[in-house]
Structure formats: C-alpha cells, structure tokens
Design a protein around this motif. Structure first.
Motif, short mmCIF file in Angstrom:
data_model
loop_
_atom_site.label_atom_id
_atom_site.label_comp_id
_atom_site.label_asym_id
_atom_site.label_seq_id
_atom_site.Cartn_x
_atom_site.Cartn_y
_atom_site.Cartn_z
N THR B 272 109.10 102.66 33.17
CA THR B 272 109.00 103.96 32.52
C THR B 272 110.37 104.46 32.06
OG1 THR B 272 107.22 104.41 34.07
CG2 THR B 272 107.96 106.25 32.75
N GLU B 273 111.43 104.04 32.75
CA GLU B 273 112.77 104.38 32.27
C GLU B 273 113.14 103.55 31.05
OE1 GLU B 273 114.72 106.78 33.30
OE2 GLU B 273 113.25 107.34 34.82
N PRO B 276 111.37 104.47 27.04
CA PRO B 276 111.96 105.50 26.18
C PRO B 276 113.32 105.08 25.64
CG PRO B 276 111.26 106.43 28.27
CD PRO B 276 111.12 104.97 28.39
N VAL B 283 109.53 109.89 26.54
CA VAL B 283 108.38 109.23 27.14
C VAL B 283 107.12 110.00 26.77
CG1 VAL B 283 108.40 110.45 29.34
CG2 VAL B 283 107.61 108.10 29.25
N TYR B 286 104.71 112.76 29.92
CA TYR B 286 105.48 112.87 31.16
C TYR B 286 104.60 113.31 32.32
CZ TYR B 286 108.97 114.68 34.42
OH TYR B 286 109.72 114.94 35.54
N ASN B 338 100.40 105.24 28.31
CA ASN B 338 101.60 106.04 28.07
C ASN B 338 102.78 105.18 27.64
OD1 ASN B 338 100.96 108.80 28.54
ND2 ASN B 338 100.61 108.27 30.66
N TRP B 339 102.92 104.01 28.26
CA TRP B 339 104.04 103.14 27.87
C TRP B 339 103.88 102.69 26.43
CZ3 TRP B 339 102.72 100.21 32.92
CH2 TRP B 339 103.31 100.87 34.00
N THR B 342 104.55 105.41 24.13
CA THR B 342 105.98 105.69 24.04
C THR B 342 106.63 104.80 22.99
OG1 THR B 342 106.00 106.29 26.37
CG2 THR B 342 108.12 105.81 25.37
N TYR B 532 114.71 112.65 28.90
CA TYR B 532 114.26 111.86 27.75
C TYR B 532 114.29 112.64 26.45
CZ TYR B 532 112.39 109.49 31.81
OH TYR B 532 112.25 108.92 33.05
#
Lengths: 204, 540, 94
Positions: B272-273, B276, B283, B286, B338-339, B342, B532
């Motif tokens: 997740t870091e 983005p 991201v 969130y 979500n990824w 992103t 982010y």
C-alpha cells in the motif's frame, strides 16, 4: 516497562501504563487458554469434575481467596501512600502485601503436599486409575494453580523490587510508574484467582 | 546517546552511542539498528530454510527415496516449517520494516520502549537457537510438522520439547514487539498526525500488533500443555487419558489462523505504500483500506475452524467457519481493488519495488481464490491434506508475504543504506524469482487436485511430471533468491550514493536524509496534510 | 509530563472495596450449600465477574483511566467470550 526514556524523551507514564495493560491482556489470554480447556472438559465430564472438586479443601481455598483479596487492598493502599508522599507507609503496605503473598504460597504448599501424599499428582499411578473426568480435573487443577503460583512468585519479585526502588529514591511521589504497574500485575494475579477459586473449589 | 549535542548528518550507521564497535549494534536501542539486526538474522534463517525446502523438492524429483529416507524427510519438512513460520514469516515484516520505519513514518524518534525492543530481539535469537538446537540435542530432529498435532506430538520419540519451547519463546518476542508498536502508535505520533493522517503501513502494523498481543498467548499456553503432556502425562489431548485431540487443534488454530494475518497484514501495508509512490497518485480509498485492515484482524479470529473441516467438528461449526472464511475474503478483495484503482490513471514507474508489488497482487489473488476453494465445505473434503493446500499457502505466504518483503527491501533499501542497488539486475532477479515461484508451486495445485497428499516423501508414478516441474522451479527460485541477495549485498557498499528521495515518495521517511540520522528528525515535523498528497495533484 | 492529575483514592475507599469483595466471597461460598441445579455455574460465574469488575474498576483504577483503556479491557474480555462461544458451537452440536 519503565523503558520509555532513551533519547531526549521525558518519561511517558501513560505509555508505560498502556504497555502494562496490554501485557496484562496477554497474561489473561494465557490463562484464557486453560479456562477454555476447563470449560470444554467440564461440559463433557461434569460428574468427574464434581467429585474432583469435592476432593479439594474448600476451606484452604477460601482462606487463600481472603488472603489475596486483602493483599490486593494493601497494594492499592501502597499506591495511595506513595501518591500522598509517605514513602514509609508505602513500604509498610508493600511488606504487608508480600507477607500475605507468602501466606498464600505456604497454604498452597501444604495443599499440594497433602495431595501428593495421597499420590494425586500428574503422572502418578493413583491418578491414572481415576475415571477420566476426575483425572482431567486434577490435571487442570495442577496446571492452573501451578501457573497461578508462578505468577504469584513473579508478582512477589516485582513488589520486592518496588521496595528497593522506593528506598533508593527512584520511586516517589513524582514518579511511581513501576509501583503502579507492579500493582496492576498483582491485581491481575488476584483477578485470575477470583475465577479459579469457584471453578476449582466450589462447583461441587 | 543521551548527549544533548546535535548530530547533524551523521547517519545512524556510523553513530556510536555509549558502546563501540560491534557493541554499538548488539546493545543499541536504536529502532533502526534493531530493525537491521532482525533483517540479518531473519535473512540468515530464510536462506537456511529455503535450502531445506530445496532439499525437500530434490527428494521429490523422482518416486522412491532419492537423497533422504522417510524419517529424515519428516525432520526436514518440520524444521523448514518451524523456521519459516515462527522465525521468518511471523516476525518478518513487522520486526524488520516495522521497527525501522514505523517510528519514522509517524514522525517519532524511536519506539515507545526502546530497551524492551532490544530485549525482544534477544528473546527472538534465543528462540531461534532453541529451534536449531532441537535438531541436534536429544533423540533426533522433531518430525511432527510445524503444527505439532497431538497425539503424535505427545508420543513421537523425537526431540519435540525443544521445538515447542522454541515456538513458545518466539511467541513471547512477538508479543513484546506487538505491545511496543501499539503503544508507539498511540503515544508517539507527530503533532498534528491524527489517526486518519497516519500512513497505511503503520495502520497495518497497528492491526497486526493487536493480533500479536491477543492471540499469541493462546498458542503459548497450548504449547505448554503439550510439554506438560509429554513430561507429566497430564492428558488434556491424549484420548487414552480422556483428553481430546481436537481441542488441541482448536487451541492451536485459535492462534495460528490469526497468525496468518500477522504475516499478511503488514505485507499488505508495504505494498500500500509502494503503489501510490510509483503511480504518483494518492492511495485510492484510504478509509476503506484502514477499515479493511481492522476487519481482517477481527474477523480473522473466527475462522480458525476451517483447518478442521474433515476432523469431525460439528455441522453448525463447519457452517459457521466456512461462512466467515468467505466473509474474510471481502476486506482482502477491497484492498486489491484499492491497489488497482490507485494505479489507474497514475504515472506508473515500473521500478523493482513496483514489479514485486504487482506480482504480490497476482500471486496473492491466486492464493486467495484457492483459499476460497479450500474454505468451501464440499471441495475441502476432497482437497484436505493434499499438495493443493501446500500450493495455496505458499502462494499466500511466499507469494504474498515473501514478495511483499522483497518489494519492501527494494523500496526502502536506498533509505536504509543510502546506496542504490543495480536496478537492471534487480529486474532480472525478479523475473527469475517470479518464474521459478510459479513453476514450483503451480504444479502442486494440479497434482493436489489429482490426489497427491502433502508431507509424503514418495508418490505414485502418475505424479512424476508435476513433481519434476516443481523441483525444476525450486532450483530456478533459489537461483533467483541468490541473484537478488547478491545484488543487495554487493551494492551495499559499492552502489551509487542514493538521493534522499529516489522514488519521489511523500511519506515522512522520504523527507529526511538517507541514511537517517540517529534521531531521525532534527525537528519533529508538524503534520498538516493527509498522507499521500503528491505535488501534481490539486491540493485540497 | 502527566496529561492529567492522577486520581488519589483514599485508604477508606480501598477498605470499602475490600469489604464488598469479602462479602461477595462469602456469598459464593454460601451458595455452595444451596442446590441451584443447572444455574449453579451461571450464578457462580456471575458473582466472580462482579468481583472482577470491582477489582478492575477501583483497585486497578480503571474508573480513573481514559475511556480508551476501559474499552480495550472490555473488548479483550468480549473477545475471549466470543472465542469461547465459537468453540462451543462445535462442542454443543457435535
């Protein structure tokens, strides 16, 4: 858990206390596993557990309960004393707590010694001849009170360290996190016993 | 260390406190040095266990005994499991990157209890050494598998007690790290960093730490009970003494299933870091990621029974556990969406960390879907204890947690050492690793479906092709691992000096110099914006 | 250093709490003489829980801690009870 000062931080008492509570949760779950085992076997073999509990001396159990409850109060009073700035009183209360803890352990020793005299100890042949429920009851009895006694000893050690820290002037009105956390630990020992006592001694 | 003088731009690697030389590492309470201590010890054990895994695969290259006999095979897969699960994967991400980057990402100078942190590492080492000692002391290496199922673990003549104690001690270390992280996150966030301005890797560590604190003690007491069973005949789990072997499985999985989330949640946090940063986009969702982490942590407590579908647990119990197993897939899927969202429309920079992160999604999806296959009651009966299960959890644990670890090390390496590895070589190593991985584990799905049991050292000729391909994959995989490690080790001192923010990241660790100074920040930053926020984005 | 002034409980309040605890202990012991049938375990556990709550609230100062600390204590107990219930979904219906 008084390790909060490494760099330039001031000692963060709230952090120390939160850390202690989290640690108590792990202790609670450590016993929780045993309580779970107890619950399952009690549901399965309630008769054996009844006879097993009958074999235990409810009197010793009751005395030990009272002893631990009183010791819980004295340790709470020690904290009150240190908050009020009377270190001597705090030490007195701690000594009282330690004496009560010793009474508890001596009682326990006689109780266990008596059982072992009757050849009722884990792995003994007399125990293997008992019916399953009773056998499991005694196994649980030894495991639970044994682990609890170990915690009494750890708590005892912490309280003794507290006395020395008060004498050395490291624990005082302005900074008593160690005493507070040791107190919390001691209360946990009491809390566990509050459940162990009726489950092992009373439910006959 | 307590000196008030300002260390300007002396990196933590050179910084010496009260102690000199090697002691400035072994007695350091600096979270970054402790993180590296964990990294080196875990990397060492990872290589050992990977080689053990390779030996297992070599044994299976052809039917019949090839390089070891059955008893040795049992010992080797037990040790492979114990090392990988308890020493490498469970502490892995949290102890290495959590220690190194959690304080930095929340704008703190260290964790809440630095000395306790060092103590956790020593306890970890003691546990690891006990695990190794179990191989040599006493009556032969334990052969129970890492799950220590009774009644066998209570009866096996091998040295099970050492292995049990090792797992217990390692659990203790894990608990202390968990306590440390929870308190750190509660008490030490930089001014202005509210809960929902915290980056997502710390969030995932927070959810993980709660599992570590509230689940590990259960396995601790369970292992103690097995020890008591072996030494004192206490009989909780031994049917001959009235005990209940299923109760052991309940207790064991009450911890060990949540333990899977101890492994995978930080892995999700790492990627997740990464998404983005390499998409240069905030991201997506969130809040959804935060809530899904907490949901996974909570629901993950109540799915343990899906390891026991074929053991004769009650109908309603199976129904309940299967249902919740499907439920827990939802928050995991939310994260995947979500990824991908992103990355959508971002300016994607396909550097090694992102390559690993994308392959994480790919492998994690395969692992996740096959997890649903296993979580369904009917198919589970067919697949239970086949190599399908082995393939499934390697896709989750190695493909998930392992690849996220590789992603993390490639992402943060320039920050940790101030040097850059060879990007081209890293890409090639990734390609080899990824190919080897799929060659190794995918055939296991197929032969598992056809009925190849797990933990067997011999098999029928019809499984030969699958096992053969799998072993070839294992060799390629190990080559890939060594290429990657060579790259990271060789360029540790020889690589070009890395700028402080090579990937144009925006979280706090990229705002300080590389490698960080001993105290991380000269001035504790004040946080005003959510994490982010990339420059190209219109600031709101 | 401290965010709020610590609450100082008086000696008397501790003594009162102890009295309550001893009283409840007496009740549990006396209860063993009465046959409550299937409710014995429930009642005994109830009394023990009341005692535990008293220790937590006053001796362990939960009353004077932050709401968060109170909630995590409650949450931890609740989690344990849930685990117990889920385990018994197996044992009761087997």
């Amino acid at each position: 858990m008084t390790n909060s000062s490494s760099h330039a931080h001031p000692v963060d008492n709230e952090a120390g206390k939160l850390g202690m509570w989290l640690f108590l949760f792990t202790e609670f779950f450590l016993f929780g596993g045993l309580f779970l085992v107890y619950a399952v076997f009690r549901a399965k073999f309630s008769d054996g557990f009844h006879t097993g509990a009958n074999d235990l001396n409810a009197m010793i159990g009751t005395i030990n309960t009272v002893v631990l409850l009183v010791s819980s109060m004295t340790v709470a009073m020690a904290i009150t004393a240190i908050q009020k700035g009377s270190n001597q009183k705090a030490i007195l209360f701690l000594v009282a707590t330690i004496l009560l803890a010793l009474v508890f352990m001596i009682n326990k020793y006689f109780e266990w010694a008596h059982k072992i005299e009757l050849h009722l100890f884990p792995g003994s042949e007399a125990l293997q001849t008992l019916e399953r429920g009773e056998l499991l009851f005694f196994s649980l009895y030894y495991m639970m009170t044994g682990l609890h006694a170990l915690h009494v000893i750890i708590g005892l050690t912490l309280l003794i360290i507290c006395i020395f820290q008060i004498k050395a002037g490291n624990t005082h009105k302005g900074q008593y996190l160690l005493l507070e956390n040791s107190g919390l630990y001691w209360h946990l020992v009491d809390l566990i016993w509050i459940f162990l006592f009726p489950l092992l001694y009373l439910l006959t | 260390m307590r000196n008030a003088e300002k260390y300007t731009h002396v990196s933590y690697l050179e910084h010496e406190g009260k102690y000199k030389g090697i002691w400035s590492w072994l007695l350091s309470t600096d979270h970054k040095k402790i993180g590296l201590l964990y990294l080196y010890s875990i990397a060492f054990f990872f290589v050992v266990a990977a080689i053990l895994g390779l030996l297992l695969r070599l044994e299976l290259i052809a039917p019949g005994p090839t390089i070891m006999d059955a008893q040795m095979y049992n010992g080797v897969f037990t040790l492979h499991g114990i090392i990988m699960v308890f020493i490498v994967v469970i502490p892995g991400l949290g102890a290495v990157f959590g220690n190194f980057f959690l304080p930095i990402m929340i704008g703190a100078k260290d964790v809440a209890f630095p000395r306790l942190n060092l103590l956790s590492w020593y306890i970890f080492i003691i546990g690891a050494l006990l695990g190794v000692a179990s191989q040599f002391a006493g009556d032969g290496p334990p052969d129970t598998g890492w799950t220590f199922y009774v009644p066998y673990s209570a009866e096996s003549a091998t040295n099970v007690i050492f292995a049990l104690t090792a797992a217990f001690v390692l659990g203790f270390s894990s608990i202390l790290t968990g306590i440390n992280f929870i308190v750190t996150i509660h008490r030490m966030r930089a001014p202005g960093m509210g809960w929902f301005k915290m980056p997502l890797f710390p969030w995932s560590l927070y959810a993980t730490a709660w599992i570590q604190v509230l689940a590990t003690p259960i396995v601790g007491i369970t292992l103690l009970m097995v020890i008591a069973e072996r030494t004192l005949n206490i009989g909780f789990f031994d049917p001959a003494l009235g005990g209940d072997p299923l109760l052991f499985q309940h207790l064991f999985w009450i911890y060990s299933h949540p333990a899977v989330y101890i492994m995978i949640l930080p892995a999700m946090g790492v990627v997740t870091e990464i998404f983005p940063t390499f998409s240069q986009k905030p991201v997506f969702g969130y809040g959804a990621i935060v809530i899904s982490s907490l949901a996974i942590a909570f629901v993950g407590y109540f799915v343990w029974g899906h390891h026991m579908f074929t053991t004769g647990i009650s109908y309603w119990s199976r129904w309940f556990f299967s249902f919740l197993t499907f439920i827990v897939a939802i928050p995991s899927a939310i994260k995947v969406f979500n990824w991908i969202s992103t990355m959508y429309g971002g300016s994607i920079d396909l550097k090694p960390p992102l390559l690993y992160a994308i392959s994480f999604i790919f492998l994690f999806m395969i692992g996740g879907f096959t997890g649903l296959t296993l979580g369904a009651l009917a198919t589970n009966v067919h697949l239970h204890d086949t190599s399908f299960v082995v393939a499934h959890f390697h896709y989750i644990i190695f493909g998930g947690m392992g690849f996220a670890f590789f992603a993390g090390i490639h992402y943060w390496y320039p920050k940790m050492y101030g040097r850059m590895y060879n990007i081209k070589l890293a890409n090639i190593a990734w390609g080899v690793l990824f190919t080897g991985f799929n060659l190794l584990y995918f055939p296991l799905f197929i032969i598992g479906l056809q009925g190849m049991p797990r933990r067997y050292f011999d098999y029928l000729p019809q499984f030969h092709a699958g096992h053969f391909i799998s072993t070839i994959g294992a060799i390629i995989l190990v080559i890939g691992i060594f290429m990657m490690m060579y790259n990271l080790i060789y360029y540790r001192h020889r690589g070009p000096v890395a700028p402080s923010n090579p990937w144009k990241g925006v979280t706090l660790e990229w705002q300080i110099e590389s490698p960080p100074t001993h105290e991380n920040f000269d001035v504790i930053p004040e946080i005003k914006n959510p994490p982010y926020l990339f420059k190209k984005e219109p600031q709101t | 250093m401290d965010e709020h002034k610590p609450h100082i409980s008086s000696y008397l309040s501790h003594a009162r709490v102890l009295t309550a605890l001893l009283f409840l202990t007496l009740i549990t012991v006396l209860l063993t003489w009465i046959d409550l049938g299937v409710f014995t375990i429930a009642v005994t556990l109830l009394v023990a829980s009341v005692k535990a709550t008293i220790v937590l609230t006053w001796f362990m100062h939960l009353k004077f801690e932050s709401a968060f600390t109170r909630w995590i204590v409650i949450g931890t107990f609740a989690l344990f009870v849930l685990i117990l219930i889920v385990t018994f979904v197996d044992y009761f219906f087997r």
